[in-house]
Scaffold this motif. Structure first.
Motif, short mmCIF file in Angstrom:
data_model
loop_
_atom_site.label_atom_id
_atom_site.label_comp_id
_atom_site.label_asym_id
_atom_site.label_seq_id
_atom_site.Cartn_x
_atom_site.Cartn_y
_atom_site.Cartn_z
N TYR A 240 9.84 9.21 3.69
CA TYR A 240 11.09 8.45 3.85
C TYR A 240 11.04 7.58 5.10
O TYR A 240 11.47 6.42 5.10
CB TYR A 240 12.26 9.42 3.91
CG TYR A 240 13.62 8.75 4.02
CD1 TYR A 240 14.15 8.03 2.95
CD2 TYR A 240 14.36 8.86 5.19
CE1 TYR A 240 15.39 7.43 3.04
CE2 TYR A 240 15.61 8.26 5.29
CZ TYR A 240 16.11 7.55 4.21
OH TYR A 240 17.34 6.94 4.32
N TRP A 243 8.98 4.51 4.43
CA TRP A 243 9.70 3.50 3.67
C TRP A 243 10.72 2.79 4.54
O TRP A 243 10.93 1.58 4.41
CB TRP A 243 10.39 4.15 2.47
CG TRP A 243 11.12 3.16 1.62
CD1 TRP A 243 10.60 2.36 0.65
CD2 TRP A 243 12.52 2.87 1.68
NE1 TRP A 243 11.58 1.58 0.10
CE2 TRP A 243 12.77 1.87 0.70
CE3 TRP A 243 13.57 3.34 2.44
CZ2 TRP A 243 14.04 1.34 0.49
CZ3 TRP A 243 14.83 2.82 2.23
CH2 TRP A 243 15.05 1.84 1.27
N LYS A 244 11.34 3.52 5.46
CA LYS A 244 12.34 2.93 6.35
C LYS A 244 11.71 2.13 7.49
O LYS A 244 12.44 1.52 8.27
CB LYS A 244 13.22 4.03 6.95
CG LYS A 244 14.11 4.75 5.95
CD LYS A 244 15.28 3.90 5.51
CE LYS A 244 16.30 3.77 6.61
NZ LYS A 244 17.52 3.04 6.13
N GLY A 350 20.82 7.87 1.24
CA GLY A 350 19.40 8.01 0.92
C GLY A 350 19.06 9.40 0.45
O GLY A 350 19.45 10.39 1.07
N VAL A 352 16.19 12.12 -0.05
CA VAL A 352 14.89 12.41 0.54
C VAL A 352 14.34 13.68 -0.11
O VAL A 352 14.94 14.76 -0.01
CB VAL A 352 15.01 12.60 2.06
CG1 VAL A 352 13.64 12.89 2.67
CG2 VAL A 352 15.64 11.38 2.71
N TYR A 359 6.18 5.42 -0.91
CA TYR A 359 7.05 4.57 -1.70
C TYR A 359 6.44 3.17 -1.78
O TYR A 359 5.85 2.67 -0.83
CB TYR A 359 8.44 4.46 -1.06
CG TYR A 359 9.26 5.72 -1.11
CD1 TYR A 359 10.03 6.03 -2.22
CD2 TYR A 359 9.26 6.60 -0.03
CE1 TYR A 359 10.78 7.18 -2.25
CE2 TYR A 359 10.02 7.76 -0.06
CZ TYR A 359 10.78 8.04 -1.17
OH TYR A 359 11.53 9.19 -1.20
N PRO A 365 14.81 4.44 -2.75
CA PRO A 365 15.35 5.80 -2.83
C PRO A 365 16.77 5.89 -2.29
O PRO A 365 17.26 6.98 -2.04
CB PRO A 365 14.38 6.59 -1.95
CG PRO A 365 13.95 5.62 -0.92
CD PRO A 365 13.92 4.27 -1.59
N GLU A 366 17.43 4.76 -2.12
CA GLU A 366 18.78 4.73 -1.57
C GLU A 366 19.74 4.08 -2.55
O GLU A 366 19.34 3.25 -3.39
CB GLU A 366 18.82 3.98 -0.23
CG GLU A 366 18.02 4.64 0.88
CD GLU A 366 18.09 3.87 2.18
OE1 GLU A 366 17.84 4.48 3.23
OE2 GLU A 366 18.40 2.66 2.15
#
Length: 506
Positions: A240, A243-244, A350, A352, A359, A365-366
Motif C-alpha cells: 500500500y 502504491w501511495k 483505502g 489494505v 499494485y 485500492p481506494e
C-alpha cells in the motif's frame, strides 16, 4: 559632609571613626552580586554573539557558569557522563538549542532541563543512554526536535514524552529497541504534532500495521534495517505504501527485508482477484444512513485469519476487532460498514490487504465516500492523482484563454495601414491610434471600394486640426507588397497573391 552619610549607624568623625562591620558586609555583597549577575565567557569556550561553543574540551564535570544571554550552547565531543540537576548555575531563559552529542552520558537526573524551559532543539545523539524514564524530559513543553540516535536505548517508558506536546521530529535510529510505544502520539499530553519518526536500524521484529497506518496518514516514519517478520499484514502495508508513493519507504526500499517477498506469488496473493478497479469508485450516502463498501479487488471467500485494514479520513480499522458499538466496522469478508454516516466521514477510504505483488499504476485500492449532496460536500483526502488531474484541467483552460486573447490582439493590431496627409502625401500617423487593416490599400487610395474588399477599422475620436478644416483627407495608402483577394481586370479571381502593379486590379 553629607547629612545622609554623617548619620550612618556606627559611624563617627573621620579622625577616630570606625565603620560598622555589618554595613561593610552589606556593601560588599551588593558589589559581588552585581558582578556575578553578568557572567563572562569561560576561558575554555568560544563565545560569538549569542553562541557559546565548548566542544572538544575534554570536559568531564557538568558544573558550568555561562552567560545567560546565549541562545545556542554546544557541549559536544566531551567526556560528560551525568547531567545533574544543577549542571548550570542559573536559568537559561533564552536558550533554544542545546547540543550534548558525542559524550558518554548514561544518566540524566529528574528536572535536569528545568533550567531551559524554552528549548526548541535538544541533541543527545551518540551517548550511552539505555532507558528513557518517565521524567527525563520534564518541562520541555516547547521542544520541537529531539535527537537520540546512536545510543544504547533498549526501553522507552510510554510517559517519557508526555511533556513534549510540541515535538515534531524524533530521531531514534541506531539503538537497541525491540519494541516501541507507537501509540505515544495519541496519548493525552503526548506529542500530538509529531510529523517525523526515525526508528531505523533497531531490533524491531513486530510491526503493528494498524498503528503504522494511523501514523503514516499525516507523518513520515522510517523503519528500514529492522529484522521484521514478513507476514501478510506487513506485506499489505508495504504494498500500500508503494502504491501511495510513500517517500520514507521509496527512499530506502532496498533496506526493507520484506521487499524480496513481493512479486513471488506468496500465499497472500490468493486472497486478491486478478482484476482491480481501474478508477476510483464513488459511494454516496445520506447523513445518518448506513453504507457498506466492499474492499476493491478482494477475492471471495476470504481465507480464515486474513486481516483487512481500512484507512479512513479519521481512523484506521481492521477486521480482527469486532466492536458492535463502533460506527465503523470491518466484516471478515473485508466489507466496511459505516453506521450513521456523518458529513466528516466524506473522503478517501483505502482497503489494505496482502496481495503478494505490487499494485499496477492504473489500479485503485481506494474508494471515495460522499455523505450528503456531492455538490456541497467537501471531500477530504482525495488521492494525488485526482488533484493533479484537476490542476492540469484548470491550467489548460487558463492557457487556452490567454492564447486566444493574444491571437485576437495580433489579428487586430499587427499590420496597420498608414494614413496620408492630403496636402503633402506624408504620413501623419492618424493621431497614433487609428489602425486600418486593408485587404487592398490601393482600393482605399483610388476611392473605389468594392464589395469584395475586406476592411476592419478601429478609430478613436481625434481632435480636429483647425488649420485643415474643410480640407478633405485622402484614405490611407500602403504601396508595399500586400496579399489580396479580389477580381482582376481580365475577370479572373485571385486569392492570396501579391500584386505590385495597380493596373492589374479591377
Amino acid at each position: 559632609m553629607h547629612p545622609a552619610v554623617s548619620h550612618l549607624p556606627g559611624r563617627t568623625d573621620i579622625g577616630g571613626s570606625r565603620w560598622n562591620p555589618g554595613f561593610v558586609a552589606f556593601l560588599l555583597s551588593l558589589c559581588l552580586g552585581a558582578l556575578s549577575s553578568v557572567a563572562t565567557c569561560p576561558l575554555y569556550c568560544l563565545c560569538a554573539s549569542d553562541i557559546i561553543s565548548c566542544s572538544g574540551r575534554n570536559l568531564s564535570v557538568a558544573r558550568f557558569d555561562f552567560p545567560s544571554y546565549a541562545t545556542r550552547l554546544d557541549l559536544s565531543h566531551n567526556a560528560l557522563t551525568v547531567l545533574p540537576l544543577d549542571w548550570i548555575s542559573q536559568p537559561f531563559d533564552r536558550l533554544s538549542t542545546l547540543v550534548l552529542s558525542r559524550n558518554s552520558i548514561s544518566q540524566i537526573e529528574t528536572n535536569a532541563f528545568a533550567v531551559t524551559p524554552h528549548l526548541l532543539q535538544l541533541d543527545l545523539s551518540s551517548n550511552q543512554l539505555t532507558v528513557l524514564n518517565s521524567s527525563i524530559f520534564t518541562g520541555l513543553t516547547e521542544l520541537r526536535e529531539l535527537l537520540l540516535f546512536g545510543n544504547q536505548i533498549i526501553q522507552i517508558n510510554p510517559e517519557a514524552f508526555s511533556d513534549l506536546r510540541s515535538l515534531k521530529r524524533l530521531y531514534l535510529s541506531g539503538n537497541r529497541l525491540e519494541d516501541f510505544p507507537y501509540g505515544l502520539y495519541q496519548e493525552p499530553g503526548g506529542p500530538l504534532n509529531l510529523t517525523f519518526l526515525d526508528l531505523s536500524n533497531n531490533r524491531l521484529s513486530k510491526a503493528p500495521v494498524q498503528s503504522l497506518l494511523s501514523f503514516s496518514r499525516q507523518s513520515g516514519i522510517y523503519l528500514q534495517e529492522n529484522p521484521f517478520v514478513c507476514d501478510c499484514t506487513l506485506l499489505a502495508l508495504i504494498e500500500y505504501w508503494m502504491w501511495k508513493q510513500y517517500r520514507p519507504l521509496l527512499d530506502f526500499r532496498v533496506k526493507y527485508p520484506c521487499m524480496d517477498n513481493i512479486g513471488q506469488g506468496s500465499q497472500c496473493s490468493k486472497q486478491v482477484s486478478s482484476k482491480m478497479p481501474l478508477e476510483e469508485k464513488t459511494f454516496q450516502v445520506e447523513p445518518g444512513k448506513w453504507l457498506q463498501v466492499p474492499c476493491p479487488g478482494l477475492a471471495l471467500p476470504v481465507q480464515e485469519g486474513l486481516v483487512v485494514f481500512w484507512v479512513t479520513p479519521s481512523i484506521v480499522v481492521n477486521s480482527s476487532t469486532n466492536d458492535s458499538n463502533a460506527r465503523l466496522t470491518v466484516f471478515p469478508n473485508g466489507t466496511l460498514e459505516i453506521r450513521g454516516a456523518l458529513i466528516e466521514d466524506s473522503g478517501t477510504f483505502g482497503c489494505v490487504t496482502g496481495r503478494g505483488r505490487s499494485y499496477e499504476p492504473n489500479e485503485f485500492p481506494e474508494v471515495i465516500v460522499v455523505v450528503g449532496n456531492s455538490s456541497t460536500t467537501s471531500v477530504s483526502g482525495l488521492t494525488h492523482r485526482s488533484g493533479a488531474e484537476h490542476f492540469n484541467t484548470a491550467f489548460t483552460t487558463l492557457a487556452s484563454c490567454v492564447i486566444s486573447i493574444v491571437l485576437v490582439l495580433l489579428y487586430l493590431y499587427l499590420t496597420p495601414c498608414r494614413c496620408r496627409d492630403a496636402r503633402g502625401g506624408g504620413s501623419t500617423g492618424c493621431g497614433g491610434r487609428a489602425f486600418i487593416l486593408c485587404s487592398d490599400p490601393r482600393e482605399v487610395e483610388s476611392g473605389d471600394r468594392r464589395s469584395n474588399g475586406k476592411r476592419v477599422a478601429f478609430l478613436e475620436p481625434q481632435a480636429e486640426d483647425l488649420t485643415d478644416i474643410g480640407s478633405p483627407k485622402p484614405p490611407a495608402l500602403n504601396l508595399g507588397h500586400v496579399t489580396t483577394e479580389g477580381i482582376l481586370k481580365n475577370g479572373s479571381r485571385t486569392v492570396g497573391q501579391t500584386l505590385t502593379d495597380p493596373a492589374q486590379i479591377a
